[in-house]
Structures are given as C-alpha cells and as structure tokens.
Scaffold this motif. Sequence first.
Motif, PDB file in Angstrom:
ATOM      1  N   ASP A  80       0.851  -1.200   0.000  1.00  0.00           N
ATOM      2  CA  ASP A  80       0.000   0.000   0.000  1.00  0.00           C
ATOM      3  C   ASP A  80       0.884   1.246   0.000  1.00  0.00           C
ATOM      4  N   LEU A  81       1.086   1.850  -1.189  1.00  0.00           N
ATOM      5  CA  LEU A  81       1.942   3.030  -1.295  1.00  0.00           C
ATOM      6  C   LEU A  81       1.355   4.212  -0.540  1.00  0.00           C
ATOM      7  N   ALA A  82       0.036   4.334  -0.532  1.00  0.00           N
ATOM      8  CA  ALA A  82      -0.600   5.441   0.187  1.00  0.00           C
ATOM      9  C   ALA A  82      -0.297   5.353   1.686  1.00  0.00           C
ATOM     10  N   ALA A  83      -0.379   4.156   2.244  1.00  0.00           N
ATOM     11  CA  ALA A  83      -0.080   3.993   3.672  1.00  0.00           C
ATOM     12  C   ALA A  83       1.379   4.323   3.959  1.00  0.00           C
ATOM     13  N   PHE A  84       2.263   3.910   3.071  1.00  0.00           N
ATOM     14  CA  PHE A  84       3.681   4.244   3.219  1.00  0.00           C
ATOM     15  C   PHE A  84       3.887   5.758   3.163  1.00  0.00           C
ATOM     16  N   ALA A  85       3.237   6.428   2.212  1.00  0.00           N
ATOM     17  CA  ALA A  85       3.381   7.874   2.072  1.00  0.00           C
ATOM     18  C   ALA A  85       2.876   8.596   3.325  1.00  0.00           C
ATOM     19  N   ARG A  86       1.767   8.156   3.866  1.00  0.00           N
ATOM     20  CA  ARG A  86       1.263   8.774   5.105  1.00  0.00           C
ATOM     21  C   ARG A  86       2.230   8.543   6.258  1.00  0.00           C
ATOM     22  N   ALA A  87       2.830   7.359   6.311  1.00  0.00           N
ATOM     23  CA  ALA A  87       3.736   7.030   7.409  1.00  0.00           C
ATOM     24  C   ALA A  87       5.005   7.868   7.396  1.00  0.00           C
ATOM     25  N   GLN A  94      -0.833  15.501  -0.774  1.00  0.00           N
ATOM     26  CA  GLN A  94       0.405  14.963  -1.319  1.00  0.00           C
ATOM     27  C   GLN A  94       0.269  13.482  -1.660  1.00  0.00           C
ATOM     28  N   VAL A  95      -0.437  12.742  -0.819  1.00  0.00           N
ATOM     29  CA  VAL A  95      -0.661  11.324  -1.095  1.00  0.00           C
ATOM     30  C   VAL A  95      -1.397  11.153  -2.418  1.00  0.00           C
ATOM     31  N   SER A  96      -2.400  11.994  -2.658  1.00  0.00           N
ATOM     32  CA  SER A  96      -3.147  11.921  -3.908  1.00  0.00           C
ATOM     33  C   SER A  96      -2.234  12.148  -5.113  1.00  0.00           C
ATOM     34  N   ALA A  97      -1.310  13.114  -4.997  1.00  0.00           N
ATOM     35  CA  ALA A  97      -0.372  13.377  -6.094  1.00  0.00           C
ATOM     36  C   ALA A  97       0.560  12.196  -6.305  1.00  0.00           C
ATOM     37  N   VAL A  98       1.001  11.579  -5.225  1.00  0.00           N
ATOM     38  CA  VAL A  98       1.910  10.432  -5.306  1.00  0.00           C
ATOM     39  C   VAL A  98       1.272   9.265  -6.047  1.00  0.00           C
ATOM     40  N   LEU A  99      -0.033   9.113  -5.896  1.00  0.00           N
ATOM     41  CA  LEU A  99      -0.728   7.976  -6.494  1.00  0.00           C
ATOM     42  C   LEU A  99      -1.122   8.219  -7.944  1.00  0.00           C
ATOM     43  N   THR A 100      -0.904   9.440  -8.458  1.00  0.00           N
ATOM     44  CA  THR A 100      -1.316   9.782  -9.822  1.00  0.00           C
ATOM     45  C   THR A 100      -0.141   9.651 -10.783  1.00  0.00           C
ATOM     46  N   GLY A 101      -0.331   8.898 -11.840  1.00  0.00           N
ATOM     47  CA  GLY A 101       0.706   8.763 -12.867  1.00  0.00           C
ATOM     48  C   GLY A 101       1.938   8.023 -12.389  1.00  0.00           C
ATOM     49  N   ARG A 102       1.735   6.949 -11.650  1.00  0.00           N
ATOM     50  CA  ARG A 102       2.863   6.220 -11.083  1.00  0.00           C
ATOM     51  C   ARG A 102       3.702   5.540 -12.160  1.00  0.00           C
ATOM     52  N   GLY A 103       4.998   5.345 -11.833  1.00  0.00           N
ATOM     53  CA  GLY A 103       5.903   4.640 -12.728  1.00  0.00           C
ATOM     54  C   GLY A 103       5.918   3.151 -12.433  1.00  0.00           C
ATOM     55  N   GLU A 104       6.700   2.415 -13.206  1.00  0.00           N
ATOM     56  CA  GLU A 104       6.768   0.973 -13.020  1.00  0.00           C
ATOM     57  C   GLU A 104       7.580   0.595 -11.794  1.00  0.00           C
ATOM     58  N   ARG A 105       8.603   1.416 -11.469  1.00  0.00           N
ATOM     59  CA  ARG A 105       9.412   1.140 -10.288  1.00  0.00           C
ATOM     60  C   ARG A 105      10.097   2.424  -9.840  1.00  0.00           C
ATOM     61  N   MET A 106      10.669   2.398  -8.664  1.00  0.00           N
ATOM     62  CA  MET A 106      11.330   3.571  -8.132  1.00  0.00           C
ATOM     63  C   MET A 106      12.564   3.912  -8.964  1.00  0.00           C
ATOM     64  N   THR A 107      12.772   5.189  -9.195  1.00  0.00           N
ATOM     65  CA  THR A 107      13.922   5.612  -9.972  1.00  0.00           C
ATOM     66  C   THR A 107      15.234   5.195  -9.306  1.00  0.00           C
ATOM     67  N   ARG A 108      16.257   5.018 -10.118  1.00  0.00           N
ATOM     68  CA  ARG A 108      17.590   4.742  -9.585  1.00  0.00           C
ATOM     69  C   ARG A 108      18.445   6.011  -9.553  1.00  0.00           C
ATOM     70  N   GLN A 109      17.893   7.129 -10.013  1.00  0.00           N
ATOM     71  CA  GLN A 109      18.660   8.372  -9.969  1.00  0.00           C
ATOM     72  C   GLN A 109      18.577   8.967  -8.574  1.00  0.00           C
ATOM     73  N   SER A 110      19.719   9.079  -7.934  1.00  0.00           N
ATOM     74  CA  SER A 110      19.737   9.554  -6.551  1.00  0.00           C
ATOM     75  C   SER A 110      21.002  10.351  -6.274  1.00  0.00           C
ATOM     76  N   ARG A 111      20.927  11.172  -5.233  1.00  0.00           N
ATOM     77  CA  ARG A 111      22.114  11.823  -4.685  1.00  0.00           C
ATOM     78  C   ARG A 111      22.065  11.647  -3.183  1.00  0.00           C
ATOM     79  N   ALA A 112      22.973  10.843  -2.676  1.00  0.00           N
ATOM     80  CA  ALA A 112      23.079  10.627  -1.238  1.00  0.00           C
ATOM     81  C   ALA A 112      23.994  11.688  -0.641  1.00  0.00           C
ATOM     82  N   ASP A 113      23.514  12.378   0.379  1.00  0.00           N
ATOM     83  CA  ASP A 113      24.334  13.355   1.078  1.00  0.00           C
ATOM     84  C   ASP A 113      24.980  12.657   2.266  1.00  0.00           C
ATOM     85  N   LEU A 114      26.296  12.504   2.186  1.00  0.00           N
ATOM     86  CA  LEU A 114      27.049  11.665   3.112  1.00  0.00           C
ATOM     87  C   LEU A 114      28.143  12.453   3.808  1.00  0.00           C
TER      88      LEU A 114
END
Length: 456
Positions: A80-87, A94-114
Amino acid sequence: MTDRVSLTEDYLKRVKASGATARELIGRMPESKQLTTFYGNDFLSRPLFLGHREKVRLENDMRVWHDAVESLPDRLFDGDLAAFARAVGMTEVQVSAVLTGRGERMTRQSRADLYCTEDGDFKMLECNLGSALGGMDNGDMAAALLEHPLLAEFAAEHRLGYVDTTEVQVANTLLESGYARTDKPVVALADWPTSYQTLESYNRLLCERWGRYGLEAYACHIGELEVRDRRVWLDGRPIDLVVRCFMIEDILESPEAPALMGPVLEAAEAGWVRIFTPMETEAFTSKGALAMLSDERNRHLFSAAELESLDRLLPWTRMVRDDKVTLEDGSRTDLLGYALDHRESLALKPTLSYGGRGVVLGWDQKVTAAQWEQEVRSALDGPYLLQRRVDPAIEYFLDPRGEWAPWLVSWGVFNGVDGFGGCLARAVPVSSGIGIINVSGGALASSLFYELPPEN
C-alpha cells in the motif's frame, strides 16, 4: 591500490611543493556560465579523492540501500503506497499526487548526502531521489580542474577518473522514461512558478547542455504547460517528456497548487505524456524512510548482508514518538527523555523538507536547552525524526588567501541506471561554525576523482 587518505596526502604535498595558488588550481570554472549561475565565482581548490575498493564498497552499500527503501511499501504496508506515504509524513493532498501517474518502479537516480568519518565509513544524512537533484554539473568542475598540469599528471599517475554526471543524468532520463539512449523525445524541463523565478537562467543553460547529448529540451514552469488534444504542449510545441523539477512541498504552497499540477499528472496517467520522475518518487526520498530502515523493529525483514551495509551506511535515526527505542549499544530507553538529555548528539529533522530547511541541530550553541525541548515536544507524533550526530573527517583545502585550512565536507554521491554517477563535493571551513553544509548556506563546491579498476 590506494585509498582516500593516501591519495589526498600525496596530492597536498605536491600542491605545497609547487607553490600553486587556489585560483590557478581552480582552472576555468569561473568562465563557465552554467557553473557560476548556480555556484557563484568561488570553488574549492581541489577535488575529493577515493580509492577503488572504497568506491566499490560505497557503490554496493548504496545499491543495498536503494533496494531496501524501494521494498518498504511491500515489506511494511502490504504494497500500500498510500499507507507508506502517510507514514513518512505526507498530507492527503500529497498522497493523492503520489498515487497519480505512477511509474513501473522507483527511480535509480539519486544523490546521497554523506559524511565520511575519520575511520573511513560513509554515513548517509539523507538521500534525494528523482529528477530534481542539484549538483549534476560536477563533472564540469572536474574537467576544469584537470586543465592544471599538476592535477592532470597526478590523475594519470594514479589512474584516476571522474564521471560526467550530466551525461549520466541524460541516460537516466531516457532509459527510465522508456526510451532508448539514441531516442530524441522533445523534453520540457518543468519547474514550479516561484522557484523558476530564480532558476530560469540556470535551467535554460542546463537545457543547452543537454542539447550536446542530443536531447531537445526547453525550460519552463509547470503553469506554462497546456494539456489539450491528448497531448501536453509548451508554446505550441508538443512535449513527449516532462522532466519534473518541482517538489512535493510545492503542492502545499497555496490552495491552487494541486490544480496547477493536476492536469499534467493526469495526462501522464492517461499516457499522453511521460514524466521523469513521477511524484511517487517523493515518498521514497523522505527521511522518514531512513527511520524505517534504522528502526530495530524492522531488522528481521533484512538479510545479514543487507544489515551489514545498512548499519555501516545509516546513522541511528528514529521518528519522534513517545515510545521506547533501542540505542546503538543495545540498551532500551524512552525516546523523549533520551532526546532531551542528549541534545548535543542529536539533530531534529522534518521528514520531507530539503536544503536543511527546518533542521534543528542539538549541538548548535545558539540552541538552548529550553528551545530544544520546545522543538522536540512540538515535533512529537508529527513528520519529524531524530538522527544521531555524525562528525565528518577533516579535509584540508588551499583558500584564496593562500593558506591551508581545515574544512568539513559533504559528499553528494550520485547513482543511476549504470551505478555510480559521480560526486558533488561541498565544504565549509571548520572556523565558519556553519552546521548544515550546502551551497545556499555558503559552502564551496568541487568534484571527485576516483581510482579506476586495476588493469587485467
């Protein structure tokens, strides 16, 4: 094989012996309109260095983190992505926006601040995911630094290379949007109207830079996009792909904000346009996800190998709740009482902000015990977390006055579809007293050179 410390020490000795000035070492970066538009005219006098084994271990730890955070909705919320987003602290809008036009999987483009600690371990303070990442022009900084023969000779001798992160960015954008590397979609680089006022010049320069890689891109804000005739249009031009620069926080800017964003998100959901990256990315980039991975109650979900990487990478992090928690030594304690008694070793952070906004450092001399208590109690049961303080290793840089000084460094390590994607270095002098290291707060920037794999 060499490592970060030995490479740095060797290079510093050579710079000192040469008598080169900081301005000479910086090269032509001040002549780059794209760099100076965002970073100003001052840059760090050298890059960071990393040995091959160190780079491989960090890349592996980042891969483990990525797979772990992507799995959280399934492992903790039955998919349940909505439950995760609320958590992680999102509002219903914002949850409604997250659930609209979803992709197939989470992007791999990231920048970790370390932060890299004195013992050589990297600790993740946060990790930003998606298309709205700053610092992907760090490869230009590396190229400018290489114009000085001292670094060029040093890099050749030690077989050091760097990543053109802008090229990585273009590849990520195409491949994760369902295109081939050689495809030529028409792209709109879409910001939010208020932030576009300050970033328009930089975004236009970035689109010009993308053009060198064959990507036809146009800068705009989302209010300039028009949805009609089953297409998205910009100035009468049909758009195939919207690269999203606006953030989930922008939805809360005004009551009209969701309506501004909605048509484009709905067009993506209908298949009329593609978005890189969909709004669902914002749920995974929340610092609340770090708390879930750090929480002892979730350790049983991960293998021993996963835990080894996560324990090395993540500082102790917990959501602000009136609850018992386990500390690093295995002892159990009341979180609220512990936070009030140990403020010097903790930072209080909102789960969804960026750029250091809303962060309270318990060790900041300007923060009194009474203020800290008020902040922590106000954050109770809200979208806030407490994170263990991480002290970065000291790095030395030549400043514009020609003096060697100790600096504190934040490593912005990028990853993408092909793995390691380069690094943006940001640093402040120890003497500055600056607690949050970012460019908007006065940090200077540079890039990273890493040791290439051994030749067969």
